[in-house]
Scaffold this active site. Structure first.
Site, PDB file in Angstrom:
ATOM      1  N   HIS A   1     -17.856  17.042 -36.750  1.00 10.17           N
ATOM      2  CA  HIS A   1     -18.664  17.547 -35.706  1.00 10.17           C
ATOM      3  C   HIS A   1     -19.768  16.186 -35.486  1.00 10.17           C
ATOM      4  O   HIS A   1     -20.465  15.719 -36.473  1.00 10.17           O
ATOM      5  CB  HIS A   1     -19.794  18.558 -36.184  1.00 10.17           C
ATOM      6  CG  HIS A   1     -19.028  19.571 -37.055  1.00 10.17           C
ATOM      7  ND1 HIS A   1     -18.524  20.880 -36.659  1.00 10.17           N
ATOM      8  CD2 HIS A   1     -19.033  19.534 -38.382  1.00 10.17           C
ATOM      9  CE1 HIS A   1     -17.819  21.292 -37.394  1.00 10.17           C
ATOM     10  NE2 HIS A   1     -18.372  20.687 -38.723  1.00 10.17           N
TER      11      HIS A   1
ATOM     12  N   ASN B   1     -23.604   0.243 -36.566  1.00  6.43           N
ATOM     13  CA  ASN B   1     -22.685  -0.786 -36.314  1.00  6.43           C
ATOM     14  C   ASN B   1     -23.634  -2.086 -35.923  1.00  6.43           C
ATOM     15  O   ASN B   1     -23.034  -3.084 -35.936  1.00  6.43           O
ATOM     16  CB  ASN B   1     -21.457  -0.536 -35.771  1.00  6.43           C
ATOM     17  CG  ASN B   1     -21.691   0.041 -34.463  1.00  6.43           C
ATOM     18  OD1 ASN B   1     -22.791   0.400 -34.090  1.00  6.43           O
ATOM     19  ND2 ASN B   1     -20.785  -0.324 -33.628  1.00  6.43           N
TER      20      ASN B   1
ATOM     21  N   ASP C   1       0.882  -1.240  -0.031  1.00  2.00           N
ATOM     22  CA  ASP C   1      -0.050  -0.053   0.211  1.00  2.00           C
ATOM     23  C   ASP C   1       0.911   1.316   0.067  1.00  2.00           C
ATOM     24  O   ASP C   1       0.178   2.249   0.423  1.00  2.00           O
ATOM     25  CB  ASP C   1      -0.822   0.187   1.271  1.00  2.00           C
ATOM     26  CG  ASP C   1      -0.300   0.153   2.349  1.00  2.00           C
ATOM     27  OD1 ASP C   1       0.721  -0.102   2.698  1.00  2.00           O
ATOM     28  OD2 ASP C   1      -1.117   0.340   3.526  1.00  2.00           O
TER      29      ASP C   1
ATOM     30  N   GLU D   1       4.610   2.274  17.238  1.00  3.77           N
ATOM     31  CA  GLU D   1       3.477   2.465  16.418  1.00  3.77           C
ATOM     32  C   GLU D   1       2.590   3.790  17.403  1.00  3.77           C
ATOM     33  O   GLU D   1       2.830   3.960  18.410  1.00  3.77           O
ATOM     34  CB  GLU D   1       2.585   1.563  16.329  1.00  3.77           C
ATOM     35  CG  GLU D   1       3.374   0.207  15.594  1.00  3.77           C
ATOM     36  CD  GLU D   1       3.583   0.733  14.282  1.00  3.77           C
ATOM     37  OE1 GLU D   1       2.450   1.248  13.493  1.00  3.77           O
ATOM     38  OE2 GLU D   1       4.514   0.548  13.588  1.00  3.77           O
TER      39      GLU D   1
HETATM   40  C1  UD1 Z   1       2.663   0.611   8.860  1.00  8.38           C
HETATM   41  C2  UD1 Z   1       3.798   0.242   9.970  1.00  8.38           C
HETATM   42  C3  UD1 Z   1       4.068   1.613  10.447  1.00  8.38           C
HETATM   43  C4  UD1 Z   1       4.169   2.703   8.972  1.00  8.38           C
HETATM   44  C5  UD1 Z   1       3.259   2.577   8.100  1.00  8.38           C
HETATM   45  C6  UD1 Z   1       3.667   3.150   6.935  1.00  8.38           C
HETATM   46  C7  UD1 Z   1       3.620  -1.675  10.971  1.00  8.38           C
HETATM   47  C8  UD1 Z   1       2.977  -2.505  12.391  1.00  8.38           C
HETATM   48  N1  UD1 Z   1       3.297  -0.457  11.189  1.00  8.38           N
HETATM   49  O1  UD1 Z   1       1.422   0.781   9.534  1.00  8.38           O
HETATM   50  O2  UD1 Z   1       5.071   1.784  11.494  1.00  8.38           O
HETATM   51  O3  UD1 Z   1       4.341   3.974   9.606  1.00  8.38           O
HETATM   52  O4  UD1 Z   1       3.005   1.243   7.746  1.00  8.38           O
HETATM   53  O5  UD1 Z   1       2.861   3.189   5.797  1.00  8.38           O
HETATM   54  O6  UD1 Z   1       4.201  -2.245  10.222  1.00  8.38           O
HETATM   55  N2  UD1 Z   1      -0.036  -6.671   6.299  1.00  8.38           N
HETATM   56  C9  UD1 Z   1      -0.149  -7.912   6.191  1.00  8.38           C
HETATM   57  N3  UD1 Z   1      -0.461  -8.705   7.299  1.00  8.38           N
HETATM   58  C10 UD1 Z   1      -0.949  -8.005   8.323  1.00  8.38           C
HETATM   59  C11 UD1 Z   1      -1.237  -6.729   8.563  1.00  8.38           C
HETATM   60  C12 UD1 Z   1      -0.499  -5.846   7.624  1.00  8.38           C
HETATM   61  O7  UD1 Z   1       0.413  -8.260   5.102  1.00  8.38           O
HETATM   62  O8  UD1 Z   1      -1.314  -8.860   9.356  1.00  8.38           O
HETATM   63  C13 UD1 Z   1       0.301  -5.717   5.098  1.00  8.38           C
HETATM   64  C14 UD1 Z   1      -0.877  -4.845   4.744  1.00  8.38           C
HETATM   65  O9  UD1 Z   1      -1.282  -5.372   3.544  1.00  8.38           O
HETATM   66  C15 UD1 Z   1      -0.059  -3.505   4.239  1.00  8.38           C
HETATM   67  C16 UD1 Z   1       1.217  -3.552   4.999  1.00  8.38           C
HETATM   68  O10 UD1 Z   1       1.531  -4.965   5.612  1.00  8.38           O
HETATM   69  O11 UD1 Z   1       0.474  -3.607   2.795  1.00  8.38           O
HETATM   70  C17 UD1 Z   1       1.379  -2.599   6.232  1.00  8.38           C
HETATM   71  O12 UD1 Z   1       0.086  -2.687   6.935  1.00  8.38           O
HETATM   72  P1  UD1 Z   1      -1.058  -1.657   7.549  1.00  8.38           P
HETATM   73  O13 UD1 Z   1      -1.997  -2.135   8.413  1.00  8.38           O
HETATM   74  O14 UD1 Z   1      -1.357  -0.663   6.248  1.00  8.38           O
HETATM   75  O15 UD1 Z   1      -0.033  -0.868   8.553  1.00  8.38           O
HETATM   76  P2  UD1 Z   1      -0.108   0.767   9.151  1.00  8.38           P
HETATM   77  O16 UD1 Z   1      -1.036   0.832   9.906  1.00  8.38           O
HETATM   78  O17 UD1 Z   1      -0.243   1.381   7.644  1.00  8.38           O
HETATM   79 CA    CA Z   2      -0.410   1.156   5.508  1.00  6.48          CA
END
Ligand code: UD1
Ligand code: CA
Length: 432
Positions: free
Chosen positions: A343, A366, A101, A152
Protein backbone atom coordinates in the site's frame (compact mmCIF):
# COMPACT_ATOMS: atom_id res chain seq x y z
CA UNK A 1 8.19 -11.33 -50.11
CA UNK A 2 7.24 -10.20 -53.61
CA UNK A 3 9.22 -8.34 -56.24
CA UNK A 4 6.89 -5.38 -55.86
CA UNK A 5 7.77 -1.85 -54.79
CA UNK A 6 5.39 -0.36 -52.25
CA UNK A 7 4.79 3.38 -52.27
CA UNK A 8 3.22 4.89 -49.17
CA UNK A 9 1.60 8.25 -49.89
CA UNK A 10 2.21 10.50 -46.92
CA UNK A 11 2.56 14.05 -48.22
CA UNK A 12 -0.94 15.28 -47.32
CA UNK A 13 -1.31 18.32 -45.06
CA UNK A 14 -3.53 16.77 -42.36
CA UNK A 15 -5.80 19.84 -42.52
CA UNK A 16 -8.89 17.91 -41.44
CA UNK A 17 -7.06 16.39 -38.46
CA UNK A 18 -6.39 19.80 -36.90
CA UNK A 19 -3.27 18.93 -34.95
CA UNK A 20 0.00 20.85 -35.14
CA UNK A 21 2.09 17.98 -36.46
CA UNK A 22 1.35 15.58 -39.32
CA UNK A 23 -1.42 13.16 -38.37
CA UNK A 24 0.73 10.34 -39.69
CA UNK A 25 3.12 10.52 -36.73
CA UNK A 26 0.28 10.64 -34.22
CA UNK A 27 0.39 7.50 -32.04
CA UNK A 28 -2.32 4.94 -32.65
CA UNK A 29 -2.28 2.36 -29.83
CA UNK A 30 1.26 3.52 -29.09
CA UNK A 31 2.64 3.29 -32.63
CA UNK A 32 2.61 6.18 -35.15
CA UNK A 33 -0.28 5.86 -37.61
CA UNK A 34 2.08 5.47 -40.55
CA UNK A 35 4.14 2.75 -38.82
CA UNK A 36 1.11 0.46 -38.86
CA UNK A 37 1.08 0.83 -42.65
CA UNK A 38 4.85 0.52 -42.94
CA UNK A 39 4.97 -2.75 -41.03
CA UNK A 40 2.66 -4.27 -43.69
CA UNK A 41 4.62 -2.64 -46.55
CA UNK A 42 7.85 -4.17 -45.24
CA UNK A 43 6.35 -7.65 -45.34
CA UNK A 44 5.44 -7.18 -49.01
CA UNK A 45 8.46 -5.27 -50.28
CA UNK A 46 11.26 -5.48 -47.71
CA UNK A 47 13.49 -2.50 -48.33
CA UNK A 48 11.68 -1.52 -51.49
CA UNK A 49 9.34 0.84 -49.67
CA UNK A 50 9.13 4.41 -50.90
CA UNK A 51 7.53 7.09 -48.75
CA UNK A 52 6.23 10.21 -50.46
CA UNK A 53 6.36 12.95 -47.85
CA UNK A 54 6.38 16.76 -47.69
CA UNK A 55 9.06 19.23 -46.58
CA UNK A 56 7.50 19.60 -43.14
CA UNK A 57 7.09 15.95 -42.17
CA UNK A 58 10.16 14.37 -43.81
CA UNK A 59 12.38 14.61 -40.72
CA UNK A 60 9.75 13.18 -38.40
CA UNK A 61 9.00 10.36 -40.83
CA UNK A 62 12.69 9.60 -41.33
CA UNK A 63 13.18 9.25 -37.59
CA UNK A 64 10.26 6.82 -37.34
CA UNK A 65 10.57 4.70 -40.48
CA UNK A 66 13.78 2.78 -41.03
CA UNK A 67 15.00 1.25 -44.31
CA UNK A 68 12.74 3.32 -46.56
CA UNK A 69 13.41 5.54 -49.53
CA UNK A 70 12.03 9.05 -49.07
CA UNK A 71 10.91 11.41 -51.81
CA UNK A 72 9.43 14.86 -51.34
CA UNK A 73 6.28 16.18 -52.97
CA UNK A 74 6.79 19.95 -52.90
CA UNK A 75 3.20 20.99 -53.45
CA UNK A 76 0.18 18.92 -52.47
CA UNK A 77 -1.24 18.59 -55.94
CA UNK A 78 -3.08 15.35 -55.26
CA UNK A 79 -2.45 11.62 -55.08
CA UNK A 80 -1.62 11.33 -58.81
CA UNK A 81 1.08 13.98 -58.46
CA UNK A 82 2.30 12.25 -55.29
CA UNK A 83 2.87 8.89 -56.98
CA UNK A 84 4.70 10.63 -59.84
CA UNK A 85 7.33 11.83 -57.36
CA UNK A 86 8.28 8.18 -56.76
CA UNK A 87 8.58 7.30 -60.45
CA UNK A 88 12.38 7.18 -60.76
CA UNK A 89 12.86 5.28 -57.51
CA UNK A 90 10.64 2.35 -58.51
CA UNK A 91 12.69 -0.44 -60.03
CA UNK A 92 10.25 -3.31 -60.16
CA UNK A 93 7.63 -4.19 -62.75
CA UNK A 94 4.68 -3.71 -60.39
CA UNK A 95 3.93 -1.12 -57.79
CA UNK A 96 1.62 -1.27 -54.78
CA UNK A 97 0.20 2.01 -53.48
CA UNK A 98 -0.74 2.36 -49.82
CA UNK A 99 -2.02 5.42 -47.98
CA UNK A 100 -0.23 6.50 -44.81
CA UNK A 101 -3.59 7.30 -43.23
CA UNK A 102 -5.21 3.87 -43.67
CA UNK A 103 -3.60 1.89 -40.86
CA UNK A 104 -6.00 -1.02 -40.34
CA UNK A 105 -5.08 -2.73 -43.59
CA UNK A 106 -4.00 -6.33 -43.10
CA UNK A 107 -1.38 -8.39 -44.85
CA UNK A 108 -3.96 -10.98 -45.88
CA UNK A 109 -6.04 -8.37 -47.76
CA UNK A 110 -2.96 -7.10 -49.59
CA UNK A 111 -2.06 -10.68 -50.50
CA UNK A 112 -5.60 -11.18 -51.81
CA UNK A 113 -5.22 -8.03 -53.93
CA UNK A 114 -1.86 -9.13 -55.34
CA UNK A 115 -3.23 -12.59 -56.16
CA UNK A 116 -6.21 -11.14 -57.98
CA UNK A 117 -3.96 -8.75 -59.92
CA UNK A 118 -1.45 -11.40 -60.94
CA UNK A 119 -3.89 -14.20 -61.77
CA UNK A 120 -6.30 -12.00 -63.71
CA UNK A 121 -3.41 -10.39 -65.60
CA UNK A 122 -5.04 -7.02 -64.93
CA UNK A 123 -3.27 -3.73 -65.52
CA UNK A 124 -4.54 -2.46 -62.17
CA UNK A 125 -6.47 -3.88 -59.21
CA UNK A 126 -7.84 -1.92 -56.28
CA UNK A 127 -9.35 -2.68 -52.86
CA UNK A 128 -12.95 -1.57 -52.40
CA UNK A 129 -15.28 -1.81 -49.43
CA UNK A 130 -18.96 -1.34 -48.62
CA UNK A 131 -19.28 1.62 -46.27
CA UNK A 132 -22.14 2.21 -43.88
CA UNK A 133 -21.53 5.93 -44.33
CA UNK A 134 -19.85 6.33 -47.71
CA UNK A 135 -19.72 10.12 -47.51
CA UNK A 136 -16.22 11.42 -48.23
CA UNK A 137 -14.92 8.34 -50.02
CA UNK A 138 -14.44 7.92 -53.76
CA UNK A 139 -17.06 5.56 -55.24
CA UNK A 140 -16.57 2.75 -57.72
CA UNK A 141 -18.79 2.89 -60.78
CA UNK A 142 -19.23 -0.72 -61.87
CA UNK A 143 -21.31 -1.86 -64.85
CA UNK A 144 -21.75 -5.53 -65.71
CA UNK A 145 -19.00 -6.40 -63.30
CA UNK A 146 -16.59 -4.04 -65.05
CA UNK A 147 -14.99 -1.21 -63.08
CA UNK A 148 -15.46 1.81 -65.28
CA UNK A 149 -14.44 4.69 -63.13
CA UNK A 150 -13.79 5.93 -59.58
CA UNK A 151 -15.44 9.24 -58.75
CA UNK A 152 -14.54 11.44 -55.79
CA UNK A 153 -17.28 12.65 -53.44
CA UNK A 154 -17.33 16.21 -54.76
CA UNK A 155 -17.90 15.03 -58.32
CA UNK A 156 -20.74 12.60 -57.60
CA UNK A 157 -24.24 13.26 -58.85
CA UNK A 158 -27.20 12.64 -56.55
CA UNK A 159 -27.71 9.08 -57.78
CA UNK A 160 -24.04 8.18 -57.50
CA UNK A 161 -23.96 9.48 -53.91
CA UNK A 162 -26.14 6.47 -53.00
CA UNK A 163 -23.43 4.04 -54.10
CA UNK A 164 -21.79 2.46 -51.06
CA UNK A 165 -18.96 0.65 -52.86
CA UNK A 166 -16.02 2.82 -51.86
CA UNK A 167 -12.40 3.26 -52.85
CA UNK A 168 -9.81 2.37 -50.20
CA UNK A 169 -7.04 3.98 -52.24
CA UNK A 170 -4.99 0.79 -52.02
CA UNK A 171 -4.10 -0.43 -55.49
CA UNK A 172 -1.56 -2.38 -57.46
CA UNK A 173 -0.58 -1.66 -61.04
CA UNK A 174 2.18 -1.98 -63.62
CA UNK A 175 4.73 0.76 -63.27
CA UNK A 176 5.19 1.35 -66.99
CA UNK A 177 1.50 1.66 -67.85
CA UNK A 178 0.81 3.71 -64.76
CA UNK A 179 3.28 6.45 -65.60
CA UNK A 180 2.42 6.42 -69.31
CA UNK A 181 -1.09 7.33 -68.26
CA UNK A 182 -0.86 9.48 -65.12
CA UNK A 183 0.09 12.39 -67.35
CA UNK A 184 -3.45 12.26 -68.74
CA UNK A 185 -4.97 12.79 -65.29
CA UNK A 186 -6.39 16.30 -65.21
CA UNK A 187 -6.48 18.72 -62.30
CA UNK A 188 -9.80 18.85 -60.49
CA UNK A 189 -10.87 22.48 -60.74
CA UNK A 190 -12.50 22.67 -57.32
CA UNK A 191 -9.78 20.96 -55.29
CA UNK A 192 -6.85 21.85 -57.56
CA UNK A 193 -5.62 18.28 -57.18
CA UNK A 194 -4.94 15.44 -59.61
CA UNK A 195 -6.60 12.25 -58.41
CA UNK A 196 -4.83 8.91 -58.78
CA UNK A 197 -8.13 6.94 -58.86
CA UNK A 198 -8.88 8.76 -62.17
CA UNK A 199 -6.41 6.30 -63.70
CA UNK A 200 -9.18 3.68 -63.74
CA UNK A 201 -11.33 5.72 -66.12
CA UNK A 202 -8.33 6.19 -68.41
CA UNK A 203 -7.49 2.46 -68.31
CA UNK A 204 -11.12 1.61 -69.02
CA UNK A 205 -11.27 3.90 -72.05
CA UNK A 206 -8.06 2.24 -73.32
CA UNK A 207 -9.78 -1.16 -72.84
CA UNK A 208 -7.18 -2.26 -70.28
CA UNK A 209 -8.37 -4.93 -67.92
CA UNK A 210 -8.83 -3.63 -64.35
CA UNK A 211 -10.68 -5.08 -61.38
CA UNK A 212 -11.22 -4.85 -57.65
CA UNK A 213 -11.58 -6.99 -54.55
CA UNK A 214 -13.86 -6.23 -51.64
CA UNK A 215 -12.61 -6.14 -48.06
CA UNK A 216 -14.34 -5.36 -44.80
CA UNK A 217 -14.99 -1.70 -44.07
CA UNK A 218 -13.28 -1.93 -40.67
CA UNK A 219 -9.95 -2.52 -42.43
CA UNK A 220 -10.20 0.29 -44.90
CA UNK A 221 -11.12 3.25 -42.75
CA UNK A 222 -9.00 6.28 -43.54
CA UNK A 223 -8.07 8.65 -40.73
CA UNK A 224 -8.95 12.17 -41.85
CA UNK A 225 -10.42 13.62 -38.66
CA UNK A 226 -9.96 13.02 -34.92
CA UNK A 227 -13.37 11.35 -35.05
CA UNK A 228 -12.01 8.82 -37.56
CA UNK A 229 -8.97 8.36 -35.31
CA UNK A 230 -11.17 7.42 -32.32
CA UNK A 231 -13.12 4.97 -34.43
CA UNK A 232 -9.97 3.33 -35.80
CA UNK A 233 -8.38 3.14 -32.34
CA UNK A 234 -11.51 1.43 -30.94
CA UNK A 235 -11.46 -1.15 -33.73
CA UNK A 236 -7.79 -1.83 -33.12
CA UNK A 237 -8.28 -2.12 -29.35
CA UNK A 238 -11.04 -4.65 -29.82
CA UNK A 239 -8.81 -6.63 -32.18
CA UNK A 240 -5.91 -6.74 -29.67
CA UNK A 241 -8.17 -7.66 -26.73
CA UNK A 242 -9.97 -10.38 -28.72
CA UNK A 243 -6.59 -11.87 -29.63
CA UNK A 244 -5.68 -12.21 -25.94
CA UNK A 245 -9.12 -13.47 -24.91
CA UNK A 246 -8.65 -16.28 -27.44
CA UNK A 247 -5.47 -17.46 -25.69
CA UNK A 248 -7.06 -17.39 -22.25
CA UNK A 249 -6.58 -13.88 -20.87
CA UNK A 250 -9.65 -12.92 -18.88
CA UNK A 251 -10.69 -9.27 -19.20
CA UNK A 252 -13.46 -8.57 -16.71
CA UNK A 253 -14.51 -5.37 -18.52
CA UNK A 254 -12.68 -5.36 -21.83
CA UNK A 255 -14.24 -2.12 -23.12
CA UNK A 256 -12.66 -0.13 -20.30
CA UNK A 257 -9.06 -1.28 -20.85
CA UNK A 258 -6.35 0.09 -23.14
CA UNK A 259 -3.63 -2.07 -24.70
CA UNK A 260 -0.54 -0.90 -26.54
CA UNK A 261 0.16 -2.45 -29.93
CA UNK A 262 3.08 -4.42 -28.46
CA UNK A 263 1.49 -5.67 -25.22
CA UNK A 264 2.41 -9.25 -24.40
CA UNK A 265 0.10 -11.09 -22.02
CA UNK A 266 0.29 -14.79 -21.22
CA UNK A 267 -2.62 -17.18 -20.64
CA UNK A 268 -4.50 -17.31 -17.36
CA UNK A 269 -3.93 -13.64 -16.58
CA UNK A 270 -6.91 -11.73 -15.21
CA UNK A 271 -7.27 -8.06 -16.11
CA UNK A 272 -9.88 -6.12 -14.19
CA UNK A 273 -11.55 -2.87 -15.28
CA UNK A 274 -9.87 0.39 -16.38
CA UNK A 275 -6.40 -1.08 -16.75
CA UNK A 276 -3.98 0.76 -19.04
CA UNK A 277 -1.17 -1.26 -20.58
CA UNK A 278 1.29 0.97 -22.39
CA UNK A 279 4.33 0.25 -24.54
CA UNK A 280 6.93 -2.45 -23.75
CA UNK A 281 4.83 -4.27 -21.18
CA UNK A 282 4.86 -8.02 -20.60
CA UNK A 283 2.55 -9.81 -18.17
CA UNK A 284 3.39 -13.43 -17.46
CA UNK A 285 0.93 -16.24 -16.73
CA UNK A 286 -1.31 -16.55 -13.67
CA UNK A 287 -1.00 -12.89 -12.66
CA UNK A 288 -3.88 -10.58 -11.82
CA UNK A 289 -3.95 -6.89 -12.67
CA UNK A 290 -6.62 -5.20 -10.60
CA UNK A 291 -8.75 -2.19 -11.50
CA UNK A 292 -7.30 1.22 -12.41
CA UNK A 293 -3.70 0.08 -12.69
CA UNK A 294 -1.33 1.76 -15.15
CA UNK A 295 1.59 -0.27 -16.52
CA UNK A 296 4.27 1.05 -18.85
CA UNK A 297 7.58 -0.55 -19.78
CA UNK A 298 7.33 -3.27 -17.17
CA UNK A 299 7.69 -7.04 -17.06
CA UNK A 300 5.37 -8.63 -14.52
CA UNK A 301 6.45 -12.15 -13.59
CA UNK A 302 4.25 -15.18 -13.06
CA UNK A 303 1.57 -15.22 -10.39
CA UNK A 304 1.87 -11.58 -9.34
CA UNK A 305 -0.90 -9.54 -7.81
CA UNK A 306 -0.92 -5.94 -9.02
CA UNK A 307 -3.24 -3.13 -7.92
CA UNK A 308 -5.89 -1.95 -7.61
CA UNK A 309 -4.64 1.49 -8.64
CA UNK A 310 -0.95 0.60 -8.97
CA UNK A 311 1.29 2.65 -11.26
CA UNK A 312 4.35 0.94 -12.67
CA UNK A 313 6.55 3.06 -14.91
CA UNK A 314 9.29 2.23 -17.47
CA UNK A 315 12.28 -0.02 -16.90
CA UNK A 316 10.75 -2.03 -14.12
CA UNK A 317 10.71 -5.75 -13.51
CA UNK A 318 8.49 -7.42 -10.93
CA UNK A 319 9.60 -11.00 -10.40
CA UNK A 320 7.21 -13.87 -9.76
CA UNK A 321 4.84 -14.28 -6.80
CA UNK A 322 5.12 -10.61 -5.84
CA UNK A 323 2.47 -8.16 -4.78
CA UNK A 324 2.22 -4.47 -5.65
CA UNK A 325 -0.84 -3.03 -3.99
CA UNK A 326 -3.03 0.02 -4.11
CA UNK A 327 -1.56 3.48 -4.67
CA UNK A 328 1.93 2.08 -5.02
CA UNK A 329 4.17 3.66 -7.65
CA UNK A 330 7.22 1.88 -8.98
CA UNK A 331 9.71 3.35 -11.45
CA UNK A 332 12.97 2.08 -12.95
CA UNK A 333 13.26 -0.65 -10.35
CA UNK A 334 13.86 -4.34 -10.14
CA UNK A 335 11.68 -6.12 -7.62
CA UNK A 336 12.57 -9.72 -6.66
CA UNK A 337 10.46 -12.79 -6.00
CA UNK A 338 7.82 -12.96 -3.27
CA UNK A 339 8.06 -9.27 -2.46
CA UNK A 340 5.16 -7.43 -0.92
CA UNK A 341 4.68 -3.71 -1.47
CA UNK A 342 1.07 -3.60 -0.50
CA UNK A 343 0.00 0.00 0.00
CA UNK A 344 0.84 3.67 -0.61
CA UNK A 345 4.56 3.39 -1.36
CA UNK A 346 6.95 4.92 -3.89
CA UNK A 347 9.82 2.75 -5.08
CA UNK A 348 12.04 4.49 -7.64
CA UNK A 349 15.55 3.64 -8.94
CA UNK A 350 15.66 0.69 -6.56
CA UNK A 351 16.90 -2.85 -6.60
CA UNK A 352 14.84 -5.02 -4.29
CA UNK A 353 15.86 -8.63 -3.50
CA UNK A 354 13.64 -11.65 -2.80
CA UNK A 355 11.18 -12.10 0.04
CA UNK A 356 11.17 -8.42 1.04
CA UNK A 357 8.30 -6.73 2.82
CA UNK A 358 7.90 -3.01 2.22
CA UNK A 359 5.42 -1.51 4.67
CA UNK A 360 2.68 0.96 3.83
CA UNK A 361 3.84 4.47 3.04
CA UNK A 362 7.51 3.61 2.50
CA UNK A 363 9.26 6.06 0.20
CA UNK A 364 12.58 5.71 -1.58
CA UNK A 365 13.82 9.31 -1.54
CA UNK A 366 15.75 8.98 -4.78
CA UNK A 367 16.10 12.61 -5.82
CA UNK A 368 18.28 15.14 -4.01
CA UNK A 369 17.13 18.03 -6.18
CA UNK A 370 20.03 17.52 -8.52
CA UNK A 371 20.62 13.82 -9.13
CA UNK A 372 18.75 10.52 -8.91
CA UNK A 373 20.26 7.93 -6.54
CA UNK A 374 19.83 4.19 -6.06
CA UNK A 375 18.28 2.31 -3.18
CA UNK A 376 19.40 -1.28 -2.72
CA UNK A 377 17.30 -3.57 -0.58
CA UNK A 378 18.66 -7.11 -0.24
CA UNK A 379 16.88 -10.43 0.42
CA UNK A 380 14.54 -10.90 3.41
CA UNK A 381 14.55 -7.25 4.47
CA UNK A 382 11.52 -6.07 6.44
CA UNK A 383 10.66 -2.36 6.28
CA UNK A 384 8.12 -1.01 8.74
CA UNK A 385 5.42 1.40 7.60
CA UNK A 386 6.04 5.04 6.80
CA UNK A 387 9.80 4.77 6.43
CA UNK A 388 11.88 7.09 4.26
CA UNK A 389 14.96 5.59 2.61
CA UNK A 390 17.31 8.43 1.68
CA UNK A 391 19.24 7.26 -1.40
CA UNK A 392 21.94 6.31 -2.06
CA UNK A 393 21.45 3.67 0.58
CA UNK A 394 21.85 -0.09 1.03
CA UNK A 395 19.79 -2.24 3.35
CA UNK A 396 21.72 -5.47 3.69
CA UNK A 397 20.08 -8.92 3.82
CA UNK A 398 17.84 -9.83 6.77
CA UNK A 399 17.86 -6.31 8.17
CA UNK A 400 14.75 -4.73 9.68
CA UNK A 401 13.63 -1.10 9.67
CA UNK A 402 11.33 0.07 12.44
CA UNK A 403 8.18 1.90 11.38
CA UNK A 404 8.50 5.65 10.88
CA UNK A 405 12.29 5.65 10.41
CA UNK A 406 14.31 7.96 8.20
CA UNK A 407 17.23 5.87 6.96
CA UNK A 408 20.27 7.89 5.93
CA UNK A 409 23.01 5.25 6.36
CA UNK A 410 23.61 1.75 5.05
CA UNK A 411 22.15 -0.90 7.35
CA UNK A 412 24.32 -3.97 8.08
CA UNK A 413 23.18 -7.57 7.63
CA UNK A 414 20.65 -8.87 10.11
CA UNK A 415 20.43 -5.68 12.18
CA UNK A 416 17.44 -3.63 13.32
CA UNK A 417 17.45 0.08 12.51
CA UNK A 418 15.18 2.51 14.30
CA UNK A 419 15.10 6.26 13.90
CA UNK A 420 12.50 7.92 16.03
CA UNK A 421 12.43 10.74 18.52
CA UNK A 422 11.30 9.69 21.97
CA UNK A 423 7.58 9.70 22.54
CA UNK A 424 6.47 12.09 25.24
CA UNK A 425 3.32 11.46 27.17
CA UNK A 426 2.41 14.35 29.42
CA UNK A 427 -0.21 13.36 31.96
CA UNK A 428 -3.06 15.67 33.04
CA UNK A 429 -1.80 18.57 30.92
CA UNK A 430 -4.38 20.47 29.02
CA UNK A 431 -3.69 22.51 25.93
CA UNK A 432 -5.44 25.84 25.68
C1 UD1 B 1 -8.59 9.26 -50.86
C2 UD1 B 1 -9.09 8.85 -52.24
C3 UD1 B 1 -10.54 8.39 -52.10
C4 UD1 B 1 -10.61 7.24 -51.12
C5 UD1 B 1 -9.97 7.61 -49.77
C6 UD1 B 1 -9.83 6.39 -48.92
C7 UD1 B 1 -7.92 10.23 -53.88
C8 UD1 B 1 -8.00 11.43 -54.75
N1 UD1 B 1 -8.99 9.99 -53.12
O1 UD1 B 1 -9.35 10.36 -50.40
O2 UD1 B 1 -11.05 7.98 -53.36
O3 UD1 B 1 -11.96 6.85 -50.94
O4 UD1 B 1 -8.66 8.16 -49.96
O5 UD1 B 1 -9.31 6.68 -47.66
O6 UD1 B 1 -6.94 9.52 -53.92
N2 UD1 B 1 -1.48 12.56 -50.28
C9 UD1 B 1 -0.25 12.91 -50.78
N3 UD1 B 1 -0.17 14.01 -51.57
C10 UD1 B 1 -1.25 14.77 -51.91
C11 UD1 B 1 -2.48 14.39 -51.40
C12 UD1 B 1 -2.58 13.27 -50.59
O7 UD1 B 1 0.76 12.27 -50.52
O8 UD1 B 1 -1.07 15.75 -52.66
C13 UD1 B 1 -1.54 11.36 -49.41
C14 UD1 B 1 -2.08 11.67 -48.01
O9 UD1 B 1 -1.03 11.93 -47.11
C15 UD1 B 1 -2.85 10.40 -47.66
C16 UD1 B 1 -3.28 9.83 -49.00
O10 UD1 B 1 -2.45 10.44 -49.98
O11 UD1 B 1 -2.02 9.45 -47.01
C17 UD1 B 1 -4.74 10.11 -49.31
O12 UD1 B 1 -4.96 11.51 -49.33
P1 UD1 B 1 -6.20 12.18 -48.63
O13 UD1 B 1 -6.15 13.64 -48.86
O14 UD1 B 1 -6.36 11.70 -47.25
O15 UD1 B 1 -7.38 11.59 -49.55
P2 UD1 B 1 -8.89 11.32 -49.19
O16 UD1 B 1 -9.67 12.58 -49.31
O17 UD1 B 1 -8.99 10.60 -47.91
CA1 CA C 1 -7.55 10.03 -46.30
Amino acid sequence: MFNITTVILAAGRSTRFKTKTSKLIYPLCGLPIISHVHSIAKKISGRKVIVVCNKENINDLKSILKDCIFVIQNKQKGTADAIEQAKYKINSKNVLVLFGDTPLITLSSIRKLIKKFLFSKAKASIIAFRAQKPFGYGRLLVKNNVLEEIVEEINLNLNQKKINLCNSGILITEKKILFENTKNIKTNIIKKERYLPDIFKIFHSNKFNTNFIECHEDEMLGINTLEDYDKVQSILQKKYIDKFIKIGVNFLKPDTCYLSYDAKIEPNVIIESNVTIKEKTIIKKDSIIKSNSYLEGVTIGENCNIGPSATIRPNSIIDKNSRVGNFVEIKNSKIGKKVSIAHLSYVGDANVGNNVNIGAGTITCNYDGNKKHKTIIKDNVFIGSNSSLIAPVILEANSKIGAGSVITKNIPKGSLALERSALKILRNKRTK
